[in-house]
Design an enzyme around this catalytic site. Structure first.
Site, PDB file in Angstrom:
ATOM      1  N   ASP A  83      66.187  35.459  43.239  1.00 36.65           N
ATOM      2  CA  ASP A  83      65.573  35.992  44.464  1.00 36.65           C
ATOM      3  C   ASP A  83      64.280  36.363  44.696  1.00 36.65           C
ATOM      4  O   ASP A  83      63.679  36.400  45.943  1.00 36.65           O
ATOM      5  CB  ASP A  83      66.167  37.521  44.332  1.00 36.65           C
ATOM      6  CG  ASP A  83      67.886  37.235  45.362  1.00 36.65           C
ATOM      7  OD1 ASP A  83      68.328  36.290  45.409  1.00 36.65           O
ATOM      8  OD2 ASP A  83      68.725  37.876  45.348  1.00 36.65           O
ATOM      9  N   GLY A  84      63.766  36.793  43.639  1.00 43.33           N
ATOM     10  CA  GLY A  84      62.273  37.174  43.859  1.00 43.33           C
ATOM     11  C   GLY A  84      60.947  35.672  44.050  1.00 43.33           C
ATOM     12  O   GLY A  84      60.771  36.082  45.356  1.00 43.33           O
ATOM     13  N   ASN A 158      63.890  42.084  52.761  1.00 42.72           N
ATOM     14  CA  ASN A 158      64.763  42.862  52.061  1.00 42.72           C
ATOM     15  C   ASN A 158      64.398  44.602  52.210  1.00 42.72           C
ATOM     16  O   ASN A 158      65.332  45.759  53.112  1.00 42.72           O
ATOM     17  CB  ASN A 158      64.391  43.486  50.502  1.00 42.72           C
ATOM     18  CG  ASN A 158      65.829  41.792  49.718  1.00 42.72           C
ATOM     19  OD1 ASN A 158      65.936  41.609  50.739  1.00 42.72           O
ATOM     20  ND2 ASN A 158      65.216  42.231  48.979  1.00 42.72           N
ATOM     21  N   GLU A 159      63.625  44.748  51.665  1.00 42.73           N
ATOM     22  CA  GLU A 159      63.162  46.750  51.541  1.00 42.73           C
ATOM     23  C   GLU A 159      62.633  47.246  51.533  1.00 42.73           C
ATOM     24  O   GLU A 159      61.602  46.661  51.391  1.00 42.73           O
ATOM     25  CB  GLU A 159      64.004  47.658  50.913  1.00 42.73           C
ATOM     26  CG  GLU A 159      64.101  47.817  50.065  1.00 42.73           C
ATOM     27  CD  GLU A 159      63.881  45.889  48.818  1.00 42.73           C
ATOM     28  OE1 GLU A 159      62.864  45.577  47.699  1.00 42.73           O
ATOM     29  OE2 GLU A 159      65.657  46.078  48.692  1.00 42.73           O
ATOM     30  N   THR A 199      72.214  44.600  49.157  1.00 44.71           N
ATOM     31  CA  THR A 199      72.961  44.633  47.533  1.00 44.71           C
ATOM     32  C   THR A 199      71.396  44.457  46.958  1.00 44.71           C
ATOM     33  O   THR A 199      72.234  43.981  45.670  1.00 44.71           O
ATOM     34  CB  THR A 199      73.633  43.198  48.362  1.00 44.71           C
ATOM     35  OG1 THR A 199      72.408  41.947  48.601  1.00 44.71           O
ATOM     36  CG2 THR A 199      74.574  42.939  48.761  1.00 44.71           C
TER      37      THR A 199
END
Length: 345
Positions: A83-84, A158-159, A199
């Site tokens: 994911d990174g 994402n955030e 998630t």
């Protein structure tokens, strides 16, 4: 809702695929190189980032700078890593029409479309333009000083987290929604998450899992010293604001764990929906629920059956996890509920 559109490219057109690779592992490099060879054989131009090209050493590939122009005119940004690496690739694809397609070579890999064993199927889908594109909500951030002037900004898939800078002190914040104060408390920080990021960090902080086709933004306090500190789900059109008192702890903004900004004393942070969505290519028909079961190893048979079966590992991958026969039957048995492999949930 998340928009789903067919691939915009057709066979015969000039086609480009940008590779973004975690070059620190030899197995990932080898898989990326073999994939590039197949794409080139199909007449697709392969692009490499200049900082990764020496490790990949792919003959005939076009080397481009790792900047906002890297994915211009590309059809796909194909990601080999976790994911990174995917989030790093999203920075390159954001200002283009390229869609991200990930091959998970990390641990969880919620953002990736496929696993290494299914790469051949994924490459076939790219060659034939047999994929759809989801448009995922992203968020933009403005950092303002105590006079209300914008002094910085960033974005996230994402955030975004507003975090305390001194570990020994509590961060005092005032939370406002659409310009109206809602509550204040001391905390370690506040997360503002998209459904895609629900998630990730937000989930670890106690936030809800939100299906990616739900348009919303999440507010998740981190270790708040307050009675009213539950996660909130807001409208995607809301403006979410955190105000940092001038006499309190200093704060900083972290976007996707990759980009950081300091918040001035007495400043504030505004979070809103980004004008541009992030495009993610999908090949497989698995639902988001199927992904949750697979990634988290969730038990789906029930507690009594789980006594004799390993939870989360008893499903036939091609079956619908909600089909009656799968929930009640054994992996080698036929469906008992009268459904087929293609039944919907």
């Amino acid at each position: 809702m998340t928009e789903v559109s067919p691939a915009l490219w057709a066979p015969g057109a000039s086609r480009h695929v940008l590779l973004t690779v975690h070059t620190g592992r030899q197995d990932i490099v080898e898989l990326a190189c073999s994939s590039a060879a197949r794409l080139a054989k199909a007449g697709i131009t392969v692009r490499l980032l200049e900082n990764e090209a020496p490790d990949l050493d792919i003959e005939g590939a076009h080397v481009v700078a790792a900047d906002a122009e890297a994915a211009r005119g590309a059809e796909i940004v194909m990601v080999f890593g976790g994911d990174g690496t995917f989030l790093r690739a999203a920075e390159l694809a954001r200002y283009s029409n390229a869609a991200l397609m990930g091959v998970n070579l990390g641990r969880v890999g919620f953002l990736a479309e496929t696993e290494p064993e299914a790469v051949e199927e994924t490459l076939t889908a790219i060659e034939r333009c047999e994929y759809s594109v989801e448009k995922r909500l992203a968020i933009e951030v403005d950092v303002l000083d105590d006079a209300g002037a914008v002094v910085g900004g960033t974005w996230a898939l994402n955030e975004v987290s507003v975090e305390k800078m001194e570990r020994s002190r509590v961060l005092d914040v005032v939370l406002a929604i659409d310009g109206r104060p809602l509550t204040s408390f001391g905390c370690d920080g506040i997360l503002f998450s998209t459904p895609t990021g629900s998630t990730a960090y937000a989930f670890s902080a106690g936030g809800p899992v939100v299906w990616p086709d739900v348009e919303a933004m999440l507010v998740v306090p981190s270790n708040a010293h307050a009675l009213f500190s539950r996660p909130l789900v807001t409208s995607p059109d809301s403006v979410l604001t955190v105000v940092i008192p001038a006499d309190g702890n200093r704060a900083r903004v972290s976007a996707d764990g990759r980009r950081a900004l300091e918040v001035p004393e007495g400043g504030r942070v505004d979070v809103r929906r980004a004008d541009r969505s992030v495009r993610i290519a999908r090949v497989h028909k698995a639902t988001f629920g199927d992904r949750l079961v697979a990634k988290f190893g969730l038990p789906v048979r029930g507690f009594r059956d789980a006594r004799t079966h390993d939870p989360g590992h008893e499903l036939i991958p091609t079956r619908n996890v909600l089909a009656r026969g799968i929930v009640s039957g054994n992996p080698g048995e036929e469906d008992r509920g009268g459904g087929t492999d293609d039944d919907g949930a």
